[in-house]
Design a protein around this motif. Structure first.
Motif, PDB file in Angstrom:
ATOM      1  N   GLN A   1      -1.744  -3.672   7.101  1.00 13.34           N
ATOM      2  CA  GLN A   1      -1.068  -4.292   5.963  1.00 13.34           C
ATOM      3  C   GLN A   1      -0.888  -5.792   6.175  1.00 13.34           C
ATOM      4  O   GLN A   1      -1.122  -6.591   5.274  1.00 13.34           O
TER       5      GLN A   1
ATOM      6  N   GLN B   1      -8.041   0.096  -3.452  1.00  9.62           N
ATOM      7  CA  GLN B   1      -9.462   0.303  -3.771  1.00  9.62           C
ATOM      8  C   GLN B   1      -9.626   1.172  -5.030  1.00  9.62           C
ATOM      9  O   GLN B   1     -10.518   2.020  -5.125  1.00  9.62           O
TER      10      GLN B   1
ATOM     11  N   ASP C   1      -8.383   2.987   7.936  1.00 12.01           N
ATOM     12  CA  ASP C   1      -7.331   2.892   6.913  1.00 12.01           C
ATOM     13  C   ASP C   1      -7.872   2.490   5.544  1.00 12.01           C
ATOM     14  O   ASP C   1      -7.351   2.919   4.518  1.00 12.01           O
ATOM     15  N   THR C   2      -8.898   1.631   5.503  1.00  9.63           N
ATOM     16  CA  THR C   2      -9.356   1.087   4.215  1.00  9.63           C
ATOM     17  C   THR C   2     -10.719   1.607   3.778  1.00  9.63           C
ATOM     18  O   THR C   2     -11.074   1.464   2.600  1.00  9.63           O
TER      19      THR C   2
ATOM     20  N   TYR D   1     -14.102  -6.343   3.468  1.00 18.72           N
ATOM     21  CA  TYR D   1     -12.839  -6.486   2.742  1.00 18.72           C
ATOM     22  C   TYR D   1     -12.567  -7.957   2.423  1.00 18.72           C
ATOM     23  O   TYR D   1     -12.198  -8.308   1.300  1.00 18.72           O
TER      24      TYR D   1
ATOM     25  N   ILE E   1      -4.275  -7.585   5.761  1.00 13.97           N
ATOM     26  CA  ILE E   1      -4.672  -7.734   4.351  1.00 13.97           C
ATOM     27  C   ILE E   1      -3.884  -8.867   3.705  1.00 13.97           C
ATOM     28  O   ILE E   1      -4.438  -9.703   2.980  1.00 13.97           O
TER      29      ILE E   1
ATOM     30  N   ARG F   1      -0.530   2.906   5.406  1.00 18.18           N
ATOM     31  CA  ARG F   1      -1.373   2.099   6.280  1.00 18.18           C
ATOM     32  C   ARG F   1      -0.593   1.606   7.485  1.00 18.18           C
ATOM     33  O   ARG F   1       0.619   1.376   7.412  1.00 18.18           O
TER      34      ARG F   1
ATOM     35  N   CYS G   1       0.814  -1.217   0.000  1.00 17.89           N
ATOM     36  CA  CYS G   1       0.000   0.000   0.000  1.00 17.89           C
ATOM     37  C   CYS G   1       0.847   1.267   0.000  1.00 17.89           C
ATOM     38  O   CYS G   1       0.325   2.360   0.222  1.00 17.89           O
TER      39      CYS G   1
ATOM     40  N   ASN H   1      -5.543  -3.202  -4.142  1.00 13.49           N
ATOM     41  CA  ASN H   1      -5.154  -2.941  -2.749  1.00 13.49           C
ATOM     42  C   ASN H   1      -5.522  -1.520  -2.331  1.00 13.49           C
ATOM     43  O   ASN H   1      -5.833  -1.259  -1.167  1.00 13.49           O
TER      44      ASN H   1
END
Length: 494
Positions: A391, A342, A428-429, A436, A394, A386, A300, A340
């Motif tokens: 991270q 988005q 963060d996301t 997710y 994910i 992030r 990211c 990653n």
């Protein structure tokens, strides 16, 4: 194959001298006929193919000027060389205008190496001949294995029994050659054949058959250094074949040179690669290697992206992938990192990158293109930094989406408590952990539905859903289509 020669001369003693004094065999020629004047010569040519006519100028019935004109009209590919005495040089001048390509003074027959003069003239004539559009196409077709006709005949004329040879293929990576040396019609005087297209170039170079293999390889290395010197200011890919002794070897030798040049894409150096030295690597290459997209999970930041891009490039260099799979790997890399972030890469952008990658020959240039698009991607999405725990989560979800993951499992991987981690992940996301994870699972489900014949419940199990009915509901929620509709839409594309 020896070049066949017809001698046309009304003086039988001088005709004998031309036949016997010149060392025809040394230079790959063979006298196959004699004629006392032009009319007899034309009669001979109707029944017997020749490549060279050496003709006197002053003869009865039909003189050399009339013969030259007739040959050029009927047999334009034949090389004509005029024989001249001092007192008939005006005839020679006229014959040169009509198409004769050189002349020999009768007084010099015993003084000079006339065979060498004729060979040099033949070489120039032959270069013109093979670089005519039709001749060049026929030779290229023979070298590629498409046909065995005139192209083979032209190549047989370029060699004789004393020579072995090797073939070089050079690809210019620029639109035009930069140096004057590379713009010449003939690069190397020793060449048996040179074919020059705008971007593709072929040289057939000689070695002496009777020499030991060691001497042949030393001679080849010396010539290739000379070729690299000619190309020193250019950007190119080049490969050299093993040595052959038969014209029938040439299609395979051309393929060897092409494969060696293909390997040059990965070498990072401007040099002519020799097939024997790269063969084992080429034959053990992993042409269809594909990196798993999970390798890019959690990337990211631009620093992580560039590091991963470097690692991918080095792996592709080691694997020596085919051009198709080099492009596929770079496109997967960029597309995965976009997801990653988005960020959905639109079809036009995807096609643009594919086109640029296809246009770049060297792998370092492809890496440079990907690096540029990576920077553009992060610029468009903003600077995203992030939390290391996010991270890692994910990455963990992308690697373990097929398992029955709980919030506790994922938070534990991030080494954070569940409540704090859930808020941090959303911040963060922009998505909850469940959202997710389901997106990752649906992305993989679409791949399986497109690329396999698995039943719906088997796909559900492989992407982490234990209930096939719930999987179907979630699939429609995320894609707007039922599983059956999605399968049909993908089948239509094929």
């Amino acid at each position: 194959m020896k070049k066949r020669v017809l001698i046309v001369e009304d003086d039988k003693f001088f005709r004998f001298a031309v036949k016997k004094v010149i060392n025809w065999e040394k230079y790959g020629f063979e006298v196959v006929g004699e004629a006392v004047h032009g009319a007899k010569a034309l009669g001979f040519l109707e029944e017997n193919p020749v490549e060279v006519v050496v003709t006197d100028m002053s003869m009865p019935v039909m003189n050399g000027i009339e013969l030259t004109a007739a040959i050029k009209e009927r047999y334009p590919d034949i090389l004509i060389i005029a024989l001249s005495a001092y007192d008939d040089f005006e005839f020679v001048r006229e014959s040169l205008k009509l198409g004769a390509e050189d002349y020999i003074l009768k007084q010099d027959i015993e003084k000079e190496d006339v065979g060498a003069i004729i060979w040099k003239t033949w070489h120039k004539h032959f270069e013109k001949l093979i670089n005519q559009s039709q001749s060049r196409t026929e030779i290229l077709d023979f070298l590629s294995g498409k046909q065995d006709g005139e192209g083979r005949h032209f190549l047989e004329l370029s060699v004789d029994n004393q020579w072995g040879y090797y073939l070089c293929r050079i690809r210019n990576l620029n639109e035009e050659w930069q140096s004057p040396e590379c713009r010449k019609e003939v690069w190397m005087e020793q060449s048996l054949v040179e074919l020059h297209e705008k971007r593709q170039h072929i040289l057939l170079l000689p070695v002496i058959k009777e020499h030991s293999q060691k001497l042949q390889m030393e001679d080849r290395s010396k010539r290739l250094l000379e070729l690299e010197g000619i190309l020193k200011d250019e950007d190119y890919l080049a490969g050299c074949s093993s040595t052959g002794t038969e014209v029938t070897d040439l299609p395979a030798m051309s393929h060897e040179a092409e494969c060696a040049a293909e390997m040059a894409k990965f070498s990072g150096k401007r040099r002519v690669l020799i097939w024997e030295y790269v063969r084992s690597e080429y034959e053990s290459r992993n042409e269809t290697f594909m990196e798993e997209k999970e390798a890019y999970a959690g990337i990211c930041s631009i620093e992580q992206g560039k590091d991963a891009l470097y690692q991918l490039t080095e792996k592709l260099r080691r694997m020596l992938c085919s051009e198709e799979y080099v492009q596929k790997n770079y496109l997967l890399f960029l597309n995965t990192i976009a997801k990653n972030m988005q960020h959905e890469m639109d079809k036009m952008r995807f096609a643009e990158i594919r086109e640029e990658l296809a246009g770049a020959a060297r792998i370092e240039k492809k890496q440079e293109i990907c690096s540029h698009y990576l920077e553009t991607l992060f610029a468009e999405c903003g600077s995203v930094t992030r939390h290391p725990g996010v991270q890692q989560a994910i990455r963990y979800m992308r690697e373990n989406y097929s398992k029955d993951l709980s919030l506790g499992d994922i938070a534990g991987e991030a080494a954070l408590n569940e409540g704090y981690f859930s808020g941090l992940f959303k911040k963060d996301t922009g998505k909850s952990i469940t959202e997710y994870l389901n997106e990752i699972r649906m992305e993989k489900a679409k791949e399986l539905l497109t690329e396999s014949n698995l039943k719906n419940y088997e796909v559900a199990e492989q992407v982490g859903f234990r209930n096939a009915s719930y999987f179907s509901t979630m699939f429609k929620k995320y894609t707007g289509m039922t599983i059956q509709e999605y399968r049909q839409s993908q089948a239509g594309r094929g």
